[in-house]
Design a protein around this motif. Sequence first.
Motif, PDB file in Angstrom:
ATOM      1  N   PHE A  60      -3.269  -4.468   1.811  1.00 17.11           N
ATOM      2  CA  PHE A  60      -2.450  -4.355   0.617  1.00 17.11           C
ATOM      3  C   PHE A  60      -3.381  -4.325  -0.602  1.00 17.11           C
ATOM      4  O   PHE A  60      -4.603  -4.420  -0.461  1.00 17.11           O
ATOM      5  CB  PHE A  60      -1.472  -5.523   0.531  1.00 17.11           C
ATOM      6  N   LEU A  61      -2.826  -4.172  -1.793  1.00 17.69           N
ATOM      7  CA  LEU A  61      -3.628  -3.991  -3.008  1.00 17.69           C
ATOM      8  C   LEU A  61      -3.673  -5.272  -3.835  1.00 17.69           C
ATOM      9  O   LEU A  61      -2.669  -5.978  -3.948  1.00 17.69           O
ATOM     10  CB  LEU A  61      -3.061  -2.857  -3.856  1.00 17.69           C
ATOM     11  N   VAL A 120      -6.875   4.525   0.307  1.00 18.15           N
ATOM     12  CA  VAL A 120      -6.809   3.393   1.242  1.00 18.15           C
ATOM     13  C   VAL A 120      -6.108   3.799   2.535  1.00 18.15           C
ATOM     14  O   VAL A 120      -6.584   3.508   3.646  1.00 18.15           O
ATOM     15  CB  VAL A 120      -6.094   2.198   0.587  1.00 18.15           C
ATOM     16  N   LEU A 121      -4.986   4.493   2.406  1.00 21.92           N
ATOM     17  CA  LEU A 121      -4.239   4.890   3.598  1.00 21.92           C
ATOM     18  C   LEU A 121      -4.994   5.929   4.429  1.00 21.92           C
ATOM     19  O   LEU A 121      -4.982   5.873   5.659  1.00 21.92           O
ATOM     20  CB  LEU A 121      -2.869   5.429   3.185  1.00 21.92           C
ATOM     21  N   ALA A 122      -5.657   6.876   3.764  1.00 23.56           N
ATOM     22  CA  ALA A 122      -6.435   7.884   4.492  1.00 23.56           C
ATOM     23  C   ALA A 122      -7.599   7.239   5.243  1.00 23.56           C
ATOM     24  O   ALA A 122      -7.869   7.548   6.410  1.00 23.56           O
ATOM     25  CB  ALA A 122      -6.939   8.952   3.530  1.00 23.56           C
ATOM     26  N   ARG A 123      -8.310   6.330   4.573  1.00 28.59           N
ATOM     27  CA  ARG A 123      -9.430   5.647   5.226  1.00 28.59           C
ATOM     28  C   ARG A 123      -8.952   4.840   6.432  1.00 28.59           C
ATOM     29  O   ARG A 123      -9.561   4.868   7.509  1.00 28.59           O
ATOM     30  CB  ARG A 123     -10.115   4.720   4.227  1.00 28.59           C
ATOM     31  N   PRO A 133       0.805  -1.231   0.000  1.00 27.66           N
ATOM     32  CA  PRO A 133       0.000   0.000   0.000  1.00 27.66           C
ATOM     33  C   PRO A 133       0.832   1.272   0.000  1.00 27.66           C
ATOM     34  O   PRO A 133       0.282   2.355  -0.224  1.00 27.66           O
ATOM     35  CB  PRO A 133      -0.806  -0.113   1.294  1.00 27.66           C
ATOM     36  N   TRP A 134       2.142   1.163   0.225  1.00 33.53           N
ATOM     37  CA  TRP A 134       2.976   2.361   0.323  1.00 33.53           C
ATOM     38  C   TRP A 134       3.709   2.614  -0.988  1.00 33.53           C
ATOM     39  O   TRP A 134       4.309   1.693  -1.558  1.00 33.53           O
ATOM     40  CB  TRP A 134       3.990   2.193   1.462  1.00 33.53           C
ATOM     41  N   PRO A 135       3.711   3.825  -1.492  1.00 37.45           N
ATOM     42  CA  PRO A 135       4.411   4.126  -2.751  1.00 37.45           C
ATOM     43  C   PRO A 135       5.895   3.806  -2.635  1.00 37.45           C
ATOM     44  O   PRO A 135       6.532   4.081  -1.617  1.00 37.45           O
ATOM     45  CB  PRO A 135       4.184   5.631  -2.931  1.00 37.45           C
ATOM     46  N   GLY A 136       6.438   3.195  -3.686  1.00 35.97           N
ATOM     47  CA  GLY A 136       7.864   2.930  -3.717  1.00 35.97           C
ATOM     48  C   GLY A 136       8.323   1.743  -2.901  1.00 35.97           C
ATOM     49  O   GLY A 136       9.533   1.498  -2.799  1.00 35.97           O
ATOM     50  N   ASP A 193      -1.632   6.014  -7.469  1.00 37.15           N
ATOM     51  CA  ASP A 193      -1.311   6.932  -6.368  1.00 37.15           C
ATOM     52  C   ASP A 193      -2.574   7.370  -5.633  1.00 37.15           C
ATOM     53  O   ASP A 193      -2.606   7.400  -4.392  1.00 37.15           O
ATOM     54  CB  ASP A 193      -0.571   8.151  -6.901  1.00 37.15           C
ATOM     55  N   ALA A 194      -3.612   7.709  -6.389  1.00 37.27           N
ATOM     56  CA  ALA A 194      -4.854   8.144  -5.755  1.00 37.27           C
ATOM     57  C   ALA A 194      -5.507   6.996  -4.989  1.00 37.27           C
ATOM     58  O   ALA A 194      -6.053   7.201  -3.894  1.00 37.27           O
ATOM     59  CB  ALA A 194      -5.818   8.688  -6.815  1.00 37.27           C
TER      60      ALA A 194
END
Length: 468
Positions: free
Chosen positions: A301-302, A367-370, A208-211, A361-362
Amino acid sequence: MPVDDALPAGHDGAVLLVDAEPSDDLLAALADALPRVEALVLWVPGWDVATAADALARHGFEHGSVSGVDMPTPGVLSVLTTAEARAEAHAAALAERERDFRALAIMPAYNEGDVIGAAIGALVAEGVDVYLLDHRSTDDTVAAARPWLGRGLVRVERFPDESGPGFDERNAHEMVWRDILRRVEQVSGEVEADWYLFVNADEFREAPWPGVTLGDGLREVDELGYSAVNFELVNFRPTAEDRFVPGTDVRDALRFYEEPGAYDLLQVKAWKRHPGGPVNLAHHGGHDVLFEGKRVFPVPFLLRHYPIRSAEHGRRKVIAERLGRFAAEERAGGWHVQYDHYGDDSDYLHDRADLTEWNGDAFRAAVLARTTRQLTLLATAAGRDLGADEATVEGLGGWLERRGHGPTGGPEIARLQQHMLSRVPGGPDLEAAASDLGRVVEAQARVRGQMEAVRTLGEASDARRAAA
Protein backbone atom coordinates in the motif's frame (compact mmCIF):
# COMPACT_ATOMS: atom_id res chain seq x y z
CA MET A 1 -13.89 17.64 7.20
CA PRO A 2 -16.17 18.51 10.15
CA VAL A 3 -17.77 21.96 10.30
CA ASP A 4 -18.93 23.45 13.59
CA ASP A 5 -19.76 27.16 13.82
CA ALA A 6 -17.58 28.34 10.95
CA LEU A 7 -15.82 27.01 7.87
CA PRO A 8 -12.47 25.40 8.79
CA ALA A 9 -9.25 26.50 7.14
CA GLY A 10 -8.07 24.49 4.15
CA HIS A 11 -11.53 23.26 3.16
CA ASP A 12 -11.04 23.54 -0.62
CA GLY A 13 -11.54 20.15 -2.26
CA ALA A 14 -12.85 18.53 0.94
CA VAL A 15 -16.12 16.81 1.76
CA LEU A 16 -17.63 19.02 4.46
CA LEU A 17 -19.73 17.48 7.23
CA VAL A 18 -22.30 19.46 9.25
CA ASP A 19 -23.94 17.33 11.96
CA ALA A 20 -25.95 19.93 13.89
CA GLU A 21 -28.54 22.55 12.97
CA PRO A 22 -26.70 25.22 10.95
CA SER A 23 -27.27 28.94 11.40
CA ASP A 24 -28.28 31.11 8.46
CA ASP A 25 -24.80 32.64 8.48
CA LEU A 26 -23.18 29.22 8.27
CA LEU A 27 -25.51 28.13 5.44
CA ALA A 28 -24.60 31.27 3.54
CA ALA A 29 -20.89 30.56 4.00
CA LEU A 30 -21.40 26.94 2.90
CA ALA A 31 -23.28 28.02 -0.21
CA ASP A 32 -20.42 30.37 -1.09
CA ALA A 33 -17.85 27.58 -0.54
CA LEU A 34 -19.75 24.87 -2.42
CA PRO A 35 -18.08 25.46 -5.84
CA ARG A 36 -14.66 24.89 -4.20
CA VAL A 37 -15.43 21.70 -2.26
CA GLU A 38 -16.12 18.12 -3.31
CA ALA A 39 -19.46 17.92 -1.51
CA LEU A 40 -21.44 19.06 1.54
CA VAL A 41 -23.02 16.41 3.77
CA LEU A 42 -25.66 17.91 6.05
CA TRP A 43 -27.04 15.72 8.85
CA VAL A 44 -29.52 17.57 11.08
CA PRO A 45 -31.32 15.66 13.85
CA GLY A 46 -34.81 16.98 14.44
CA TRP A 47 -35.34 18.53 11.01
CA ASP A 48 -37.87 17.18 8.53
CA VAL A 49 -37.58 17.23 4.74
CA ALA A 50 -39.75 20.34 4.34
CA THR A 51 -37.68 22.33 6.85
CA ALA A 52 -34.43 21.30 5.17
CA ALA A 53 -35.71 22.02 1.67
CA ASP A 54 -36.88 25.48 2.69
CA ALA A 55 -33.58 26.38 4.40
CA LEU A 56 -31.49 25.11 1.49
CA ALA A 57 -33.63 26.86 -1.13
CA ARG A 58 -33.27 30.18 0.67
CA HIS A 59 -29.50 29.95 0.26
CA GLY A 60 -29.47 28.84 -3.38
CA PHE A 61 -28.54 25.14 -3.06
CA GLU A 62 -29.75 23.46 -6.27
CA HIS A 63 -28.07 20.07 -6.76
CA GLY A 64 -28.27 17.17 -4.38
CA SER A 65 -30.58 15.05 -2.27
CA VAL A 66 -32.65 15.69 0.85
CA SER A 67 -33.80 12.56 2.66
CA GLY A 68 -35.58 11.88 5.91
CA VAL A 69 -33.84 9.25 8.03
CA ASP A 70 -34.69 7.52 11.30
CA MET A 71 -31.23 6.41 12.41
CA PRO A 72 -29.43 7.12 14.65
CA THR A 73 -32.22 9.62 15.51
CA PRO A 74 -34.97 11.09 13.28
CA GLY A 75 -33.64 13.86 11.10
CA VAL A 76 -32.56 14.85 7.61
CA LEU A 77 -29.54 13.78 5.57
CA SER A 78 -28.61 15.99 2.61
CA VAL A 79 -25.80 15.54 0.09
CA LEU A 80 -25.16 18.73 -1.85
CA THR A 81 -22.77 19.61 -4.69
CA THR A 82 -22.63 21.90 -7.71
CA ALA A 83 -23.38 19.03 -10.13
CA GLU A 84 -26.28 16.58 -10.02
CA ALA A 85 -24.26 13.54 -11.13
CA ARG A 86 -21.66 14.09 -8.43
CA ALA A 87 -24.37 14.51 -5.79
CA GLU A 88 -25.97 11.23 -6.87
CA ALA A 89 -22.62 9.43 -6.61
CA HIS A 90 -22.03 10.68 -3.06
CA ALA A 91 -25.61 9.84 -2.04
CA ALA A 92 -25.22 6.31 -3.41
CA ALA A 93 -22.01 5.83 -1.44
CA LEU A 94 -23.73 6.93 1.77
CA ALA A 95 -26.68 4.62 1.07
CA GLU A 96 -24.52 1.49 0.65
CA ARG A 97 -25.09 -1.21 3.22
CA GLU A 98 -22.76 -0.74 6.18
CA ARG A 99 -20.09 -3.39 5.99
CA ASP A 100 -19.15 -5.45 8.99
CA PHE A 101 -15.51 -4.43 8.96
CA ARG A 102 -13.57 -1.96 11.10
CA ALA A 103 -10.03 -0.69 10.68
CA LEU A 104 -8.45 1.32 13.49
CA ALA A 105 -5.36 3.51 13.15
CA ILE A 106 -3.39 3.99 16.38
CA MET A 107 -1.59 7.33 16.14
CA PRO A 108 1.07 8.51 18.61
CA ALA A 109 1.78 12.23 18.31
CA TYR A 110 3.94 14.94 19.83
CA ASN A 111 3.61 18.56 18.67
CA GLU A 112 1.99 17.82 15.30
CA GLY A 113 -0.80 20.42 15.55
CA ASP A 114 -0.06 21.84 12.10
CA VAL A 115 -0.89 18.58 10.29
CA ILE A 116 -2.85 16.31 12.61
CA GLY A 117 -6.29 17.61 11.67
CA ALA A 118 -5.74 16.80 8.01
CA ALA A 119 -4.08 13.47 8.87
CA ILE A 120 -7.03 12.32 10.98
CA GLY A 121 -9.50 13.62 8.42
CA ALA A 122 -7.76 11.73 5.64
CA LEU A 123 -7.95 8.45 7.56
CA VAL A 124 -11.63 8.98 8.36
CA ALA A 125 -12.33 9.76 4.70
CA GLU A 126 -10.53 6.50 3.85
CA GLY A 127 -12.90 4.53 6.10
CA VAL A 128 -10.52 4.15 9.05
CA ASP A 129 -11.17 5.08 12.69
CA VAL A 130 -8.41 6.75 14.72
CA TYR A 131 -7.14 6.35 18.32
CA LEU A 132 -4.81 9.20 19.28
CA LEU A 133 -1.98 8.79 21.80
CA ASP A 134 -0.89 12.33 22.59
CA HIS A 135 2.56 12.35 24.19
CA ARG A 136 2.06 15.49 26.30
CA SER A 137 2.16 17.84 23.33
CA THR A 138 2.88 21.46 24.17
CA ASP A 139 1.29 22.89 21.01
CA ASP A 140 -2.29 22.68 19.72
CA THR A 141 -2.15 19.00 18.70
CA VAL A 142 -5.06 17.98 20.92
CA ALA A 143 -7.13 21.05 20.04
CA ALA A 144 -6.64 20.40 16.32
CA ALA A 145 -7.69 16.76 16.76
CA ARG A 146 -10.76 17.30 18.95
CA PRO A 147 -13.18 18.34 16.15
CA TRP A 148 -12.94 14.74 14.93
CA LEU A 149 -14.06 13.16 18.24
CA GLY A 150 -17.19 11.14 17.59
CA ARG A 151 -16.65 11.57 13.85
CA GLY A 152 -14.04 8.86 13.39
CA LEU A 153 -11.67 9.78 16.23
CA VAL A 154 -12.64 7.36 18.99
CA ARG A 155 -10.42 8.68 21.81
CA VAL A 156 -7.65 11.09 22.72
CA GLU A 157 -5.43 9.39 25.31
CA ARG A 158 -2.74 11.43 27.06
CA PHE A 159 0.41 9.32 27.21
CA PRO A 160 1.66 8.25 29.74
CA ASP A 161 -0.82 9.92 32.14
CA GLU A 162 -3.88 7.93 30.98
CA SER A 163 -2.12 4.83 29.71
CA GLY A 164 -2.28 2.61 32.78
CA PRO A 165 0.52 1.09 34.85
CA GLY A 166 3.97 0.18 33.55
CA PHE A 167 5.00 3.53 32.06
CA ASP A 168 7.31 5.42 34.38
CA GLU A 169 7.55 9.19 34.76
CA ARG A 170 10.53 9.26 32.42
CA ASN A 171 8.02 9.17 29.56
CA ALA A 172 6.77 12.61 30.59
CA HIS A 173 9.87 14.32 29.19
CA GLU A 174 11.61 11.69 27.02
CA MET A 175 10.53 9.87 23.89
CA VAL A 176 11.04 6.27 24.95
CA TRP A 177 9.95 4.69 21.71
CA ARG A 178 9.76 1.15 23.10
CA ASP A 179 7.22 2.29 25.68
CA ILE A 180 5.14 4.11 23.07
CA LEU A 181 5.18 1.02 20.85
CA ARG A 182 4.19 -1.12 23.82
CA ARG A 183 1.17 1.11 24.39
CA VAL A 184 0.24 0.81 20.68
CA GLU A 185 0.42 -2.97 21.08
CA GLN A 186 -1.83 -2.78 24.12
CA VAL A 187 -4.44 -0.63 22.39
CA SER A 188 -4.62 -3.13 19.54
CA GLY A 189 -5.57 -5.74 22.11
CA GLU A 190 -8.02 -3.52 24.02
CA VAL A 191 -10.06 -1.76 21.30
CA GLU A 192 -12.12 -4.04 19.09
CA ALA A 193 -11.37 -3.87 15.36
CA ASP A 194 -10.78 -6.23 12.45
CA TRP A 195 -7.51 -4.59 11.37
CA TYR A 196 -5.09 -2.15 12.98
CA LEU A 197 -2.61 0.35 11.59
CA PHE A 198 0.32 1.96 13.36
CA VAL A 199 0.52 5.48 11.93
CA ASN A 200 2.27 8.74 12.71
CA ALA A 201 0.55 12.12 12.53
CA ASP A 202 2.62 13.25 9.53
CA GLU A 203 1.66 10.27 7.37
CA PHE A 204 -1.09 9.65 4.82
CA ARG A 205 -1.94 6.05 3.89
CA GLU A 206 -3.68 4.89 0.70
CA ALA A 207 -4.67 1.69 -1.05
CA PRO A 208 -2.68 0.81 -4.19
CA TRP A 209 -5.76 0.56 -6.42
CA PRO A 210 -7.35 3.69 -7.92
CA GLY A 211 -10.76 4.49 -6.50
CA VAL A 212 -10.44 2.11 -3.54
CA THR A 213 -10.35 3.49 0.00
CA LEU A 214 -7.80 2.37 2.53
CA GLY A 215 -10.51 0.67 4.59
CA ASP A 216 -11.93 -1.20 1.60
CA GLY A 217 -8.43 -2.15 0.49
CA LEU A 218 -7.66 -3.70 3.87
CA ARG A 219 -10.96 -5.56 3.78
CA GLU A 220 -10.03 -6.99 0.39
CA VAL A 221 -6.64 -8.09 1.72
CA ASP A 222 -8.46 -9.77 4.60
CA GLU A 223 -10.84 -11.56 2.23
CA LEU A 224 -7.88 -12.87 0.24
CA GLY A 225 -6.54 -14.55 3.37
CA TYR A 226 -3.61 -12.26 4.24
CA SER A 227 -2.96 -10.81 7.68
CA ALA A 228 -0.44 -7.97 7.24
CA VAL A 229 0.35 -5.16 4.79
CA ASN A 230 3.62 -3.48 3.88
CA PHE A 231 3.69 0.14 2.73
CA GLU A 232 5.68 1.80 -0.04
CA LEU A 233 6.99 4.96 1.66
CA VAL A 234 8.11 8.20 0.06
CA ASN A 235 9.28 11.30 1.91
CA PHE A 236 7.93 14.66 0.79
CA ARG A 237 10.41 17.51 1.22
CA PRO A 238 9.93 21.29 1.53
CA THR A 239 11.49 23.49 -1.14
CA ALA A 240 12.06 27.23 -1.37
CA GLU A 241 8.97 27.52 -3.57
CA ASP A 242 6.59 25.80 -1.10
CA ARG A 243 4.30 27.66 1.28
CA PHE A 244 2.60 25.38 3.78
CA VAL A 245 0.02 27.05 6.02
CA PRO A 246 -0.38 25.22 9.36
CA GLY A 247 -3.81 23.70 9.70
CA THR A 248 -4.30 23.11 5.98
CA ASP A 249 -3.70 19.87 4.10
CA VAL A 250 0.07 19.52 3.69
CA ARG A 251 -0.43 17.32 0.63
CA ASP A 252 -1.57 20.38 -1.30
CA ALA A 253 1.53 22.40 -0.41
CA LEU A 254 4.39 19.87 -0.61
CA ARG A 255 4.29 18.11 -3.98
CA PHE A 256 7.87 16.84 -4.40
CA TYR A 257 9.29 13.69 -2.83
CA GLU A 258 12.36 11.48 -2.63
CA GLU A 259 12.82 7.76 -2.10
CA PRO A 260 13.24 6.56 1.50
CA GLY A 261 16.49 5.77 3.21
CA ALA A 262 17.46 2.17 3.90
CA TYR A 263 16.06 2.45 7.43
CA ASP A 264 12.58 3.19 6.04
CA LEU A 265 12.17 0.41 3.47
CA LEU A 266 10.50 -1.96 5.95
CA GLN A 267 6.99 -0.69 6.67
CA VAL A 268 4.79 -3.66 7.69
CA LYS A 269 2.48 -1.52 9.81
CA ALA A 270 -1.03 -2.86 9.24
CA TRP A 271 -2.23 -6.16 10.62
CA LYS A 272 -5.30 -8.30 11.18
CA ARG A 273 -6.56 -8.72 14.73
CA HIS A 274 -4.54 -11.55 16.21
CA PRO A 275 -6.52 -14.09 18.26
CA GLY A 276 -3.43 -14.84 20.34
CA GLY A 277 -3.40 -11.35 21.88
CA PRO A 278 -1.33 -8.20 21.29
CA VAL A 279 1.33 -8.25 18.58
CA ASN A 280 5.00 -7.26 18.83
CA LEU A 281 5.89 -3.90 17.30
CA ALA A 282 8.88 -3.03 19.46
CA HIS A 283 11.26 -5.69 18.16
CA HIS A 284 11.81 -3.81 14.87
CA GLY A 285 11.22 -0.33 16.26
CA GLY A 286 7.70 -0.16 14.87
CA HIS A 287 8.75 -0.95 11.30
CA ASP A 288 7.56 -4.57 11.18
CA VAL A 289 4.75 -6.07 13.24
CA LEU A 290 5.43 -9.60 14.48
CA PHE A 291 2.92 -12.33 15.31
CA GLU A 292 2.54 -16.04 14.67
CA GLY A 293 1.22 -17.02 11.25
CA LYS A 294 1.75 -13.61 9.64
CA ARG A 295 1.08 -13.51 5.87
CA VAL A 296 2.15 -10.26 4.21
CA PHE A 297 0.09 -9.18 1.21
CA PRO A 298 2.38 -9.13 -1.87
CA VAL A 299 1.20 -5.71 -3.10
CA PRO A 300 2.40 -2.78 -0.96
CA PHE A 301 0.00 0.00 0.00
CA LEU A 302 1.07 3.67 -0.20
CA LEU A 303 2.54 5.83 2.58
CA ARG A 304 3.08 9.54 1.94
CA HIS A 305 5.33 10.96 4.68
CA TYR A 306 5.74 14.68 5.49
CA PRO A 307 8.26 14.82 8.36
CA ILE A 308 9.50 18.39 7.72
CA ARG A 309 7.07 21.01 6.44
CA SER A 310 9.26 24.13 6.25
CA ALA A 311 12.68 25.42 7.26
CA GLU A 312 11.31 26.91 10.47
CA HIS A 313 9.42 23.73 11.30
CA GLY A 314 12.52 21.62 10.63
CA ARG A 315 14.67 23.63 13.01
CA ARG A 316 12.09 23.39 15.77
CA LYS A 317 11.22 19.73 15.30
CA VAL A 318 14.67 18.26 14.77
CA ILE A 319 16.70 20.28 17.27
CA ALA A 320 14.21 21.10 20.03
CA GLU A 321 11.54 18.42 19.80
CA ARG A 322 13.27 15.25 18.65
CA LEU A 323 17.04 14.96 19.06
CA GLY A 324 16.86 16.26 22.61
CA ARG A 325 14.03 13.90 23.60
CA PHE A 326 15.04 10.55 22.09
CA ALA A 327 15.97 7.94 24.71
CA ALA A 328 19.77 7.73 24.90
CA GLU A 329 19.88 3.93 24.99
CA GLU A 330 17.71 3.72 21.86
CA ARG A 331 19.99 6.12 20.01
CA ALA A 332 22.98 4.04 21.12
CA GLY A 333 21.24 0.96 19.75
CA GLY A 334 20.94 2.47 16.25
CA TRP A 335 17.40 3.82 16.45
CA HIS A 336 16.24 7.37 15.57
CA VAL A 337 18.86 7.99 12.88
CA GLN A 338 16.49 9.72 10.43
CA TYR A 339 17.63 13.23 11.39
CA ASP A 340 21.36 12.57 11.76
CA HIS A 341 22.19 14.16 8.39
CA TYR A 342 20.90 17.55 9.53
CA GLY A 343 23.48 19.88 11.05
CA ASP A 344 23.07 22.96 13.21
CA ASP A 345 23.29 25.20 10.13
CA SER A 346 20.87 23.16 7.94
CA ASP A 347 18.10 25.10 6.23
CA TYR A 348 15.97 21.92 5.72
CA LEU A 349 15.01 22.98 2.20
CA HIS A 350 15.56 20.82 -0.88
CA ASP A 351 16.05 21.55 -4.55
CA ARG A 352 13.10 20.48 -6.68
CA ALA A 353 15.55 19.34 -9.34
CA ASP A 354 16.67 16.58 -6.95
CA LEU A 355 13.12 15.46 -6.19
CA THR A 356 10.21 13.89 -8.07
CA GLU A 357 6.87 15.61 -8.49
CA TRP A 358 3.99 13.57 -7.11
CA ASN A 359 1.61 11.93 -9.58
CA GLY A 360 -0.61 9.50 -7.71
CA ASP A 361 -1.86 7.62 -10.77
CA ALA A 362 1.64 7.18 -12.18
CA PHE A 363 3.03 6.10 -8.80
CA ARG A 364 0.30 3.50 -8.34
CA ALA A 365 0.79 2.22 -11.87
CA ALA A 366 4.53 1.81 -11.27
CA VAL A 367 3.98 -0.04 -7.97
CA LEU A 368 1.40 -2.37 -9.49
CA ALA A 369 3.46 -3.02 -12.63
CA ARG A 370 6.58 -3.81 -10.59
CA THR A 371 4.64 -6.14 -8.29
CA THR A 372 3.07 -7.97 -11.23
CA ARG A 373 6.48 -8.62 -12.77
CA GLN A 374 7.86 -9.80 -9.44
CA LEU A 375 4.96 -12.19 -8.82
CA THR A 376 5.21 -13.74 -12.29
CA LEU A 377 8.98 -14.03 -11.85
CA LEU A 378 8.55 -15.83 -8.53
CA ALA A 379 5.91 -18.14 -10.02
CA THR A 380 8.32 -19.05 -12.81
CA ALA A 381 11.17 -19.64 -10.37
CA ALA A 382 8.89 -21.90 -8.32
CA GLY A 383 7.97 -23.91 -11.44
CA ARG A 384 4.34 -22.74 -11.37
CA ASP A 385 2.14 -21.75 -14.30
CA LEU A 386 -0.46 -19.34 -12.94
CA GLY A 387 -2.70 -20.02 -15.93
CA ALA A 388 -2.61 -23.76 -15.31
CA ASP A 389 -3.46 -23.58 -11.62
CA GLU A 390 -7.02 -24.68 -10.88
CA ALA A 391 -9.15 -23.12 -8.18
CA THR A 392 -10.06 -25.62 -5.48
CA VAL A 393 -13.39 -26.10 -3.73
CA GLU A 394 -11.66 -25.41 -0.41
CA GLY A 395 -10.01 -22.24 -1.69
CA LEU A 396 -13.17 -20.91 -3.36
CA GLY A 397 -15.29 -21.78 -0.35
CA GLY A 398 -12.94 -20.01 2.04
CA TRP A 399 -12.85 -16.87 -0.07
CA LEU A 400 -16.62 -16.77 -0.58
CA GLU A 401 -17.12 -17.22 3.17
CA ARG A 402 -14.75 -14.34 3.91
CA ARG A 403 -16.80 -12.30 1.44
CA GLY A 404 -19.81 -12.90 3.69
CA HIS A 405 -21.65 -15.62 1.75
CA GLY A 406 -21.63 -18.24 4.49
CA PRO A 407 -20.26 -21.80 4.31
CA THR A 408 -19.91 -22.80 0.65
CA GLY A 409 -19.09 -26.35 -0.42
CA GLY A 410 -19.03 -28.22 -3.71
CA PRO A 411 -22.82 -28.32 -4.37
CA GLU A 412 -23.23 -24.62 -3.57
CA ILE A 413 -20.33 -23.68 -5.86
CA ALA A 414 -21.78 -25.80 -8.68
CA ARG A 415 -25.12 -23.97 -8.27
CA LEU A 416 -23.34 -20.62 -8.38
CA GLN A 417 -21.42 -21.65 -11.50
CA GLN A 418 -24.70 -22.56 -13.21
CA HIS A 419 -26.32 -19.26 -12.25
CA MET A 420 -23.23 -17.33 -13.28
CA LEU A 421 -23.89 -18.33 -16.90
CA SER A 422 -27.65 -17.82 -16.67
CA ARG A 423 -29.45 -14.80 -18.07
CA VAL A 424 -32.31 -15.06 -15.56
CA PRO A 425 -31.84 -12.90 -12.44
CA GLY A 426 -31.94 -14.37 -8.96
CA GLY A 427 -32.30 -12.87 -5.52
CA PRO A 428 -29.81 -10.34 -4.12
CA ASP A 429 -27.80 -12.91 -2.13
CA LEU A 430 -27.55 -15.30 -5.07
CA GLU A 431 -26.52 -12.50 -7.41
CA ALA A 432 -23.85 -11.25 -4.99
CA ALA A 433 -22.34 -14.71 -4.53
CA ALA A 434 -22.44 -15.48 -8.27
CA SER A 435 -20.80 -12.14 -9.00
CA ASP A 436 -17.97 -12.90 -6.59
CA LEU A 437 -17.44 -16.35 -8.08
CA GLY A 438 -17.49 -14.72 -11.51
CA ARG A 439 -14.56 -12.53 -10.47
CA VAL A 440 -12.46 -15.65 -9.88
CA VAL A 441 -13.53 -17.31 -13.11
CA GLU A 442 -12.88 -14.12 -15.10
CA ALA A 443 -9.44 -13.71 -13.53
CA GLN A 444 -8.52 -17.27 -14.47
CA ALA A 445 -9.85 -16.81 -18.02
CA ARG A 446 -7.88 -13.60 -18.53
CA VAL A 447 -4.65 -15.14 -17.27
CA ARG A 448 -5.16 -18.00 -19.70
CA GLY A 449 -6.07 -15.67 -22.59
CA GLN A 450 -9.58 -17.14 -22.87
CA MET A 451 -11.30 -13.91 -23.85
CA GLU A 452 -14.36 -15.68 -25.29
CA ALA A 453 -15.12 -16.94 -21.78
CA VAL A 454 -14.69 -13.40 -20.44
CA ARG A 455 -17.20 -12.14 -23.03
CA THR A 456 -19.71 -14.89 -22.19
CA LEU A 457 -19.56 -14.11 -18.49
CA GLY A 458 -20.00 -10.40 -19.11
CA GLU A 459 -22.99 -10.89 -21.42
CA ALA A 460 -24.75 -13.18 -18.92
CA SER A 461 -24.15 -10.71 -16.07
CA ASP A 462 -25.41 -7.77 -18.17
CA ALA A 463 -28.54 -9.70 -19.17
CA ARG A 464 -29.40 -10.57 -15.55
CA ARG A 465 -28.85 -6.97 -14.48
CA ALA A 466 -31.08 -5.65 -17.29
CA ALA A 467 -33.86 -8.10 -16.45
CA ALA A 468 -33.80 -7.46 -12.70
